[in-house]
Design a protein around this motif. Structure first.
Motif, mmCIF file in Angstrom:
data_model
loop_
_atom_site.group_PDB
_atom_site.id
_atom_site.type_symbol
_atom_site.label_atom_id
_atom_site.label_comp_id
_atom_site.label_asym_id
_atom_site.label_seq_id
_atom_site.Cartn_x
_atom_site.Cartn_y
_atom_site.Cartn_z
ATOM 1 N N GLY A 131 -84.748 -35.598 -91.769
ATOM 2 C CA GLY A 131 -86.068 -35.838 -91.190
ATOM 3 C C GLY A 131 -86.971 -36.680 -92.075
ATOM 4 N N LEU A 132 -86.374 -37.596 -92.852
ATOM 5 C CA LEU A 132 -87.170 -38.419 -93.763
ATOM 6 C C LEU A 132 -87.138 -39.883 -93.345
ATOM 7 N N TYR A 143 -94.263 -38.429 -101.930
ATOM 8 C CA TYR A 143 -93.681 -37.371 -101.091
ATOM 9 C C TYR A 143 -94.302 -36.009 -101.422
ATOM 10 N N SER A 144 -94.302 -35.106 -100.435
ATOM 11 C CA SER A 144 -94.694 -33.717 -100.698
ATOM 12 C C SER A 144 -93.527 -33.018 -101.391
ATOM 13 N N GLY A 145 -93.801 -31.834 -101.946
ATOM 14 C CA GLY A 145 -92.756 -31.079 -102.636
ATOM 15 C C GLY A 145 -91.555 -30.794 -101.742
ATOM 16 N N GLN A 148 -89.544 -33.958 -101.226
ATOM 17 C CA GLN A 148 -88.784 -34.311 -102.429
ATOM 18 C C GLN A 148 -87.532 -33.458 -102.544
ATOM 19 N N ARG A 149 -87.690 -32.173 -102.198
ATOM 20 C CA ARG A 149 -86.552 -31.269 -102.332
ATOM 21 C C ARG A 149 -85.463 -31.624 -101.330
ATOM 22 N N LYS A 150 -85.885 -32.027 -100.140
ATOM 23 C CA LYS A 150 -84.893 -32.450 -99.147
ATOM 24 C C LYS A 150 -84.154 -33.690 -99.637
ATOM 25 N N GLU A 168 -81.571 -23.251 -107.599
ATOM 26 C CA GLU A 168 -82.904 -22.834 -107.142
ATOM 27 C C GLU A 168 -83.488 -23.835 -106.148
ATOM 28 N N PRO A 169 -82.830 -23.986 -104.988
ATOM 29 C CA PRO A 169 -83.257 -25.062 -104.085
ATOM 30 C C PRO A 169 -84.683 -24.939 -103.574
ATOM 31 N N THR A 170 -85.241 -23.735 -103.482
ATOM 32 C CA THR A 170 -86.567 -23.637 -102.846
ATOM 33 C C THR A 170 -87.663 -23.119 -103.767
ATOM 34 N N THR A 171 -87.378 -23.010 -105.055
ATOM 35 C CA THR A 171 -88.416 -22.542 -105.977
ATOM 36 C C THR A 171 -89.590 -23.513 -105.960
ATOM 37 N N GLY A 172 -90.781 -22.959 -105.827
ATOM 38 C CA GLY A 172 -91.973 -23.797 -105.862
ATOM 39 C C GLY A 172 -92.354 -24.387 -104.515
ATOM 40 N N LEU A 173 -91.595 -24.086 -103.475
ATOM 41 C CA LEU A 173 -91.949 -24.606 -102.151
ATOM 42 C C LEU A 173 -92.797 -23.593 -101.402
#
Lengths: 326, 255
Positions: A131-132, A143-145, A148-150, A168-173
């Motif tokens: 979706g980018l 980019y938003s966090g 960026q992670r995607k 840690e794919p979703t830490t900080g999201l």
């Protein structure tokens, strides 16, 4: 026998003492294996040794002793073959902020030996999938966090790896971005027999994504299995009693321990957790006993075992306390 | 390795031209040095040893080398930024050639040096510097400045990989580059410098480059001295380049 995409045996890693830190034994004989096409979650608090395990399996770091085979190659003897077969999404965002999303993906494809045309095509495909697409030509620093992670995950997939490592794919999201990324990972795991090893310190994430779980504590695996099997291995239900005052002298613990059908009790501050055979009969008994002694209670809850209970069972600490200690 | 060098080079060049403020700074700084030092030390030409050459003509090749040295000291900051994010870790867990990872970045650094060198010459000549040597003199100066940039750029990258800290990197780089600038013939003719400075300068790669440049720009160059100093410089660059590539291993041992 099922083939394993990842097989690590007795990994030991000690970081030498620094100016401020004593030597740290990050891994203490960690053994874990991941079957082909499986999503394995390494679950544990910060400092348990999850990232160190991933760094060794991705050839970034080396174990002091022990062996590891990834996608059929030994990490020490054939690091280049391992690197060609894996995708690595580090804990920290791994895209170049000055380059656009598309440029990041194309460069990664080229490094893995794809032609410029192939890289471009693959990059567009991945931008679409995550979706980018509209953001492909903007620099990553805008980019938003979550975006960026995607992109980080997409970067790990450009060369169609056999094994994907997500640290840690979703830490900080934020919760929305987290749920969004979870959907992507769930979709991924169904495809092309991709094997995924992800680390997380979110119980919820492990429960949601991982088909297999390995609980890590102090550099070792303390429990392994499917989330359901791990929960099922705990007999009965879990009762949580929240008190007004902390049970400092152990009165409450002793009191509840005498009741029939109550298993082990763990006290953490104002909270007592007890394993019980049947929640429905235990709760009235617990409340009655507390009322007899006029001990004020904030709340009593009963629940089916959660991964938190599994964690507690195997490490003797609740997840929250382990996190705070780390 | 060559393909990877090209890819990494492309990445850093793209990053530089997207930062116009940084480009402006790297170009304005040497211009200021040249004009400032040129004014400040004008009287030096009246000292014995300078002959009848103008100080600006003497100073320009020196400022070329000083600029190459000072700018390259910052080279490692791009590695630090990659390490602060996960870019370095992702790269090192990919099949990218370590040599290419280093060489590509150094090549982009050397390109900056090339542009700076041409600019310093342009300003020097506009300010009145004249050289009797031909085109070869300019070419030798350009190559020598790029070697200085590459050698000290790779040292900076190595320090970055070992310390992983911006502050430490800048501190060490300042600590090294100022003495190297002053213990050389960049600003002062060796005949008027104290003896110990001349002794120290003999081991100073920046001075080798400055000597090679000045000699080759002169009316009647001592070519054997030019080639000898260029050869020293090349050997030094190759050695530190190889050592800094080894620093990836040290970094990987600590992650």
């Amino acid at each position: 026998m099922a083939t394993h995409a990842v097989e690590a045996v007795e990994l030991v890693k000690t970081y030498p003492a620094g100016r401020k830190n004593p030597p740290l034994r990050a891994l203490d004989g960690l053994t874990v294996s991941v079957g082909e096409g499986v999503v394995l979650g390494l679950l544990g608090p910060n400092g348990a040794g999850k990232s160190t395990t991933v760094k060794i399996l991705t050839t970034l770091s080396r174990a002091d002793s022990g062996t590891a085979v990834v996608a059929g190659y030994d990490v020490n003897r054939s690091p280049d073959q391992v690197r060609r077969s894996i995708g690595y999404v580090p804990q920290k965002s791994s895209s170049d902020p000055m380059a656009t999303g598309l440029e990041n993906l194309v460069l990664s494809g080229r490094i893995f030996g794809l032609s410029h045309q192939e890289s471009l095509q693959r990059a567009r495909e991945l931008l679409e999938r995550f979706g980018l697409r509209e953001h492909g030509s903007r620099p990553v620093k805008t980019y938003s966090g979550g975006m960026q992670r995607k992109l980080d995950v997409a970067l790990g997939l450009v060369h169609r790896p056999k094994v994907l490592f997500l640290d840690e794919p979703t830490t900080g999201l934020d919760p929305e971005a987290r749920a969004n990324l979870w959907n992507e990972v769930v979709r991924l795991s169904g495809q092309e027999g991709l094997t995924v090893l992800l680390t997380t310190h979110y119980l919820e994430e492990a429960d949601r994504l991982a088909g297999q779980l390995a609980i890590v504590d102090h550099g070792r695996i303390v429990a392994e299995g499917t989330p359901e099997a791990l929960k099922a291995s705990l007999r009965g239900d879990s009762v949580h009693v929240e008190l007004v005052d902390p049970d400092t002298d152990g009165t409450v613990r002793a009191l509840l321990g005498q009741l029939p059908g109550i298993g082990e009790i763990v006290v953490e501050g104002n909270t007592l957790r007890a394993r019980v055979d049947r929640g429905a009969t235990a709760v009235p008994a617990v409340l009655g006993a507390l009322e007899d002694k006029a001990i004020p209670v904030v709340a009593v809850t009963v629940s089916r075992p959660s991964l938190d209970d599994v964690y507690l069972q195997h490490t003797g600490r609740s997840f929250r306390v382990a996190e705070e200690a780390a | 390795m060559i393909a990877h060098t090209g890819l990494v080079f492309g990445r850093w060049m793209r990053a530089s031209y997207r930062q116009p403020a940084l480009i402006a700074f790297t170009l304005v700084q040497p211009a200021i040095w040249l004009l400032l030092f040129g004014q400040l030390f004008q009287g030096v030409v009246r000292l014995p040893g300078f002959g009848d050459s103008s100080y600006i003509a003497f100073l320009t090749p020196g400022i070329v080398m000083m600029t190459a040295l000072m700018t390259s000291g910052w080279s490692g900051t791009s590695f630090v930024q990659d390490m602060e994010r996960g870019v370095m870790d992702r790269m090192l867990a990919s099949p990218v050639s370590r040599g290419g990872l280093m060489a590509g970045q150094l090549l982009s650094n050397a390109t900056t040096t090339l542009i700076q060198t041409i600019l310093v010459f342009a300003i020097g000549i506009a300010a009145g510097a004249r050289y009797d040597g031909g085109i070869v003199g300019y070419l030798v100066t350009i190559v020598a400045s790029m070697l200085v940039g590459t050698a000290f750029g790779s040292l900076s990258n190595a320090v970055a990989l070992l310390t992983r800290q911006q502050e430490a990197l800048i501190g060490i780089s300042q600590f090294v580059s100022l003495p190297l600038t002053f213990m050389s013939s960049i600003m002062i003719d060796p005949t008027v410098a104290p003896h110990w400075v001349n002794v120290a300068a003999r081991f100073n790669p920046v001075d080798w480059a400055t000597i090679a440049a000045r000699q080759s720009l002169a009316a009647d160059p001592n070519w054997s001295s030019v080639w000898r100093h260029c050869l020293y410089l090349l050997a030094f660059t190759l050695i530190v380049g190889w050592l800094s590539t080894r620093a990836f291993r040290t970094y990987q041992r600590s992650v």
